[in-house]
Design a protein around this motif. Structure first.
Motif, PDB file in Angstrom:
ATOM      1  N   ASN A  70      -2.150   0.799   6.198  1.00  0.00           N
ATOM      2  CA  ASN A  70      -3.438   1.185   6.752  1.00  0.00           C
ATOM      3  C   ASN A  70      -4.488   0.261   6.132  1.00  0.00           C
ATOM      4  OD1 ASN A  70      -5.604   2.473   7.893  1.00  0.00           O
ATOM      5  ND2 ASN A  70      -5.416   4.341   6.677  1.00  0.00           N
ATOM      6  N   THR A  71      -4.998  -0.677   6.899  1.00  0.00           N
ATOM      7  CA  THR A  71      -5.933  -1.688   6.414  1.00  0.00           C
ATOM      8  C   THR A  71      -7.195  -1.051   5.829  1.00  0.00           C
ATOM      9  OG1 THR A  71      -5.157  -3.137   8.175  1.00  0.00           O
ATOM     10  CG2 THR A  71      -7.180  -3.774   7.088  1.00  0.00           C
ATOM     11  N   TYR A  72      -7.673  -1.659   4.755  1.00  0.00           N
ATOM     12  CA  TYR A  72      -8.920  -1.187   4.150  1.00  0.00           C
ATOM     13  C   TYR A  72     -10.114  -1.637   4.991  1.00  0.00           C
ATOM     14  CZ  TYR A  72      -6.639   0.457  -0.047  1.00  0.00           C
ATOM     15  OH  TYR A  72      -5.872   1.165  -0.925  1.00  0.00           O
TER      16      TYR A  72
ATOM     17  N   VAL B 262      -0.486   5.272  -1.337  1.00  0.00           N
ATOM     18  CA  VAL B 262      -0.852   4.375  -0.247  1.00  0.00           C
ATOM     19  C   VAL B 262       0.416   3.647   0.187  1.00  0.00           C
ATOM     20  CG1 VAL B 262      -2.196   2.343   0.389  1.00  0.00           C
ATOM     21  CG2 VAL B 262      -3.211   4.096  -1.071  1.00  0.00           C
ATOM     22  N   GLN B 263       0.770   3.785   1.441  1.00  0.00           N
ATOM     23  CA  GLN B 263       1.958   3.126   1.959  1.00  0.00           C
ATOM     24  C   GLN B 263       1.717   1.625   2.092  1.00  0.00           C
ATOM     25  OE1 GLN B 263       4.900   4.788   2.474  1.00  0.00           O
ATOM     26  NE2 GLN B 263       3.733   6.412   1.481  1.00  0.00           N
ATOM     27  N   ILE B 264       2.751   0.848   1.789  1.00  0.00           N
ATOM     28  CA  ILE B 264       2.664  -0.613   1.918  1.00  0.00           C
ATOM     29  C   ILE B 264       3.844  -1.120   2.728  1.00  0.00           C
ATOM     30  CG2 ILE B 264       1.404  -0.900  -0.249  1.00  0.00           C
ATOM     31  CD1 ILE B 264       4.065  -1.837  -1.538  1.00  0.00           C
ATOM     32  N   HIS B 265       3.682  -2.318   3.270  1.00  0.00           N
ATOM     33  CA  HIS B 265       4.800  -2.981   3.935  1.00  0.00           C
ATOM     34  C   HIS B 265       5.801  -3.409   2.864  1.00  0.00           C
ATOM     35  CE1 HIS B 265       2.984  -3.112   7.931  1.00  0.00           C
ATOM     36  NE2 HIS B 265       1.830  -3.350   7.307  1.00  0.00           N
TER      37      HIS B 265
ATOM     38  N   SER C  17      -4.939  -8.307  -2.523  1.00  0.00           N
ATOM     39  CA  SER C  17      -6.301  -8.804  -2.414  1.00  0.00           C
ATOM     40  C   SER C  17      -6.932  -8.221  -1.167  1.00  0.00           C
ATOM     41  CB  SER C  17      -6.295 -10.337  -2.331  1.00  0.00           C
ATOM     42  OG  SER C  17      -7.604 -10.837  -2.274  1.00  0.00           O
ATOM     43  N   ASN C  18      -8.111  -7.674  -1.321  1.00  0.00           N
ATOM     44  CA  ASN C  18      -8.817  -7.161  -0.157  1.00  0.00           C
ATOM     45  C   ASN C  18      -9.875  -8.152   0.313  1.00  0.00           C
ATOM     46  OD1 ASN C  18      -9.093  -4.787   1.645  1.00  0.00           O
ATOM     47  ND2 ASN C  18     -11.200  -4.890   0.929  1.00  0.00           N
TER      48      ASN C  18
END
Length: 150
Positions: free
Chosen positions: A36-38, A59-62, A9-10
């Motif tokens: 990398n936050t949107y 897109v890299q995620i945790h 969710s953004n």
């Protein structure tokens, strides 16, 4: 069935929906968080999302930790440019094992699911049952009725 709720969710709409679904099932909702936050600016966000989508940018995620005994994955996410957002695709690529069932839920459903089913099918085994549900955090009766039948 052992269920797990995972969401991206953004703006917060799908987060609220995921939390309501999780609360209903006595679960916790696990976020998919890009490293990398949107941007919060709408124009910048849509520009980046469009570029990621049409250029197939990873897109890299945790890391997302899922319970090993989960057989039903409830995936809550927006639909960006008629498909899953790229952080969700990264998450799907990282799934380490098959699931019996994936229930894809999206808030603010407007024009249909676009390519979401095709994308899910690309990254999960063909034996996985995929269900698509449009719901909102104010009315998620459809998801409740499907989960009751699980």
């Amino acid at each position: 069935m052992n269920k797990q709720v995972v969401y991206f969710s953004n703006s917060g709409n799908n987060k609220r929906l995921a939390q309501r679904i999780a609360d209903y099932n006595g679960l916790s909702a696990i976020p998919i968080i890009p490293t990398n936050t949107y941007p919060s600016n709408y124009h910048e966000l849509t520009s980046r999302a469009r570029q990621e989508r049409f250029h197939h940018i990873d897109v890299q995620i945790h890391p997302v930790k899922l319970a090993k005994n989960t057989d039903t994955l409830i995936l809550v996410s927006p639909i960006w440019y008629a498909d899953l957002p790229r952080p969700v695709i990264t998450f799907l690529k990282q799934l380490q094992r098959p699931y019996q069932r994936i229930i894809f839920v999206s808030d603010k459903f407007m024009l249909g699911f676009g390519f979401c089913r095709r994308t899910l099918r690309k990254y999960v085994p063909s034996s996985t049952n995929i269900e698509m549900i449009a719901a909102t955090s104010n009315d998620f009766s459809t998801i409740i009725s499907i989960l009751k039948n699980s």
